[in-house]
Design a protein around this motif. Structure first.
Motif, mmCIF file in Angstrom:
data_model
loop_
_atom_site.group_PDB
_atom_site.id
_atom_site.type_symbol
_atom_site.label_atom_id
_atom_site.label_comp_id
_atom_site.label_asym_id
_atom_site.label_seq_id
_atom_site.Cartn_x
_atom_site.Cartn_y
_atom_site.Cartn_z
ATOM 1 N N GLU A 176 0.820 -1.210 0.000
ATOM 2 C CA GLU A 176 0.000 0.000 0.000
ATOM 3 C C GLU A 176 0.858 1.267 0.000
ATOM 4 N N GLN A 177 0.322 2.304 -0.602
ATOM 5 C CA GLN A 177 0.921 3.636 -0.628
ATOM 6 C C GLN A 177 2.331 3.655 -1.204
ATOM 7 N N ARG A 178 2.513 2.901 -2.269
ATOM 8 C CA ARG A 178 3.759 2.961 -3.026
ATOM 9 C C ARG A 178 3.405 3.045 -4.504
ATOM 10 N N ALA A 179 3.665 4.216 -5.090
ATOM 11 C CA ALA A 179 3.373 4.467 -6.502
ATOM 12 C C ALA A 179 4.618 4.224 -7.349
ATOM 13 N N HIS A 199 -1.489 2.317 -4.839
ATOM 14 C CA HIS A 199 -0.966 1.096 -4.238
ATOM 15 C C HIS A 199 -0.316 0.211 -5.301
ATOM 16 N N THR A 200 0.650 -0.597 -4.865
ATOM 17 C CA THR A 200 1.344 -1.520 -5.751
ATOM 18 C C THR A 200 0.559 -2.822 -5.897
ATOM 19 N N PHE A 201 0.305 -3.203 -7.149
ATOM 20 C CA PHE A 201 -0.348 -4.468 -7.486
ATOM 21 C C PHE A 201 0.623 -5.324 -8.301
ATOM 22 N N VAL A 202 0.487 -6.629 -8.182
ATOM 23 C CA VAL A 202 1.303 -7.558 -8.969
ATOM 24 C C VAL A 202 0.420 -8.697 -9.456
ATOM 25 N N LYS A 203 0.569 -9.053 -10.736
ATOM 26 C CA LYS A 203 -0.192 -10.194 -11.267
ATOM 27 C C LYS A 203 0.553 -10.790 -12.452
ATOM 28 N N PRO A 204 0.258 -12.069 -12.789
ATOM 29 C CA PRO A 204 0.917 -12.687 -13.945
ATOM 30 C C PRO A 204 0.459 -12.035 -15.252
ATOM 31 N N LEU A 205 1.389 -11.883 -16.169
ATOM 32 C CA LEU A 205 1.072 -11.412 -17.511
ATOM 33 C C LEU A 205 0.748 -12.628 -18.374
#
Length: 315
Positions: free
Chosen positions: A10-13, A293-299
């Motif tokens: 959270e709270q990291r752009a 917020h920072t999100f991560v997901k598979p491409l």
């Protein structure tokens, strides 16, 4: 069943995750105060959430890079660690007055969270205008610099450029423009192409980027070239006329963008890293709203070997 995403950090752009040969994932991003460069590392992507935060550089009180430290990226080039970041000489918060330039710091220690960081100065593009969001990549033994910069003769806030590098902190050739804001989805609120990130896959060089204002209009575009093409020739590059990632109103994930790419623990699966907001009712200047917020997901990939970004809300 859809796998609805929640923020990883959270709270990291402007998030940047890099997996190094030492087996660690390294994370850096814009902090809400825009006053420092923060690094963390972990053996897994999930481990970055609770990893120790180390402030490796803080802005000086005065001078050319004393305000608004934006979008740091950590890279390992020519045997040393570099962080590329944008900073401004004053705290003017009217967009037309932003005077950011790009800078680099270097650490020759094996672990960039330790050792000494050396200020390498401004990365001079030969154009003295607003610039930001630099990234680097190596292809066929040549280090390249890709970034966003204002051209006073072109309408808008920033275009995308590429140049070869002589050293990891100096250009070795003239900037070449690859893209400018031109489509409807690139000119909402502001005319912007920024936040480039490079991915080499399936015989192509991909450059993702972000466009429009940093609210719910923020969206991602894509450029690509054949890996054997002249990367310094604009004609080598194709630009998608449609955004590849944009707001998902259904699941309330707004303004996805300023991404980076990393790999999963298997060393093969490409992971998409990006920021987004979970609401649109921003009070005051959006610049100082901390809730990107920072999100991560598979491409994912299609049958032609092109990346499929999907929705920012669904893994």
């Amino acid at each position: 069943m859809e796998n609805i995403l929640t923020p990883l950090i959270e709270q990291r752009a402007d998030p940047h995750i890099y997996r190094h040969t030492d087996g660690y994932y390294y994370f850096t991003a814009s902090v809400p105060q825009y006053d420092r460069i923060e690094l963390r590392r972990a053996k897994t992507i999930a481990g970055l959430v609770d990893a120790e935060k180390v402030d490796v550089w803080r802005k000086p009180d005065t001078g050319a890079c004393s305000e608004l430290v934006w979008a740091p990226e950590l890279h390992y080039n020519d045997g040393a660690w570099y962080v590329y970041f944008a900073a401004a000489p004053s705290r003017e918060i009217k967009y037309k007055l932003f005077q950011h330039r790009m800078y680099a710091i270097r650490n020759q220690n094996a672990n960039p969270l330790e050792g000494e960081w050396e200020f390498m100065g401004q990365v001079d593009t030969g154009i003295d205008t607003f610039c930001l969001d630099a990234t680097t990549f190596t292809h066929k033994g040549q280090l390249y610099y890709v970034w966003a910069q204002k051209d006073v003769d072109i309408e808008g806030n920033s275009n995308l450029y590429i140049a070869p590098m002589k050293t990891p902190w100096q250009l070795g050739g003239k900037p070449v423009m690859l893209s400018k804001p031109e489509f409807d989805w690139e000119i909402r609120g502001f005319w912007v192409n920024e936040g480039p990130s490079v991915l080499k896959k399936n015989g192509k060089i991909f450059i993702s980027y972000s466009a429009s204002a940093t609210d719910e209009n923020y969206a991602m575009g894509l450029l690509w070239a054949d890996e054997n093409a002249d990367l310094l020739d604009p004609a080598s590059w194709t630009k998608s006329p449609q955004p590849v990632l944009q707001t998902c109103f259904e699941h309330k994930i707004y303004g996805p963008g300023h991404n980076s790419f990393t790999v999963a623990d298997d060393g093969e699966t490409v992971m998409l890293v990006y920021h987004a907001r979970t609401y649109t009712e921003i009070i005051g200047d959006p610049l100082w709203n901390p809730d990107r917020h920072t999100f991560v997901k598979p491409l994912k990939w299609d049958a032609q070997g092109m990346p499929v970004f999907g929705k920012p809300s669904i893994a």
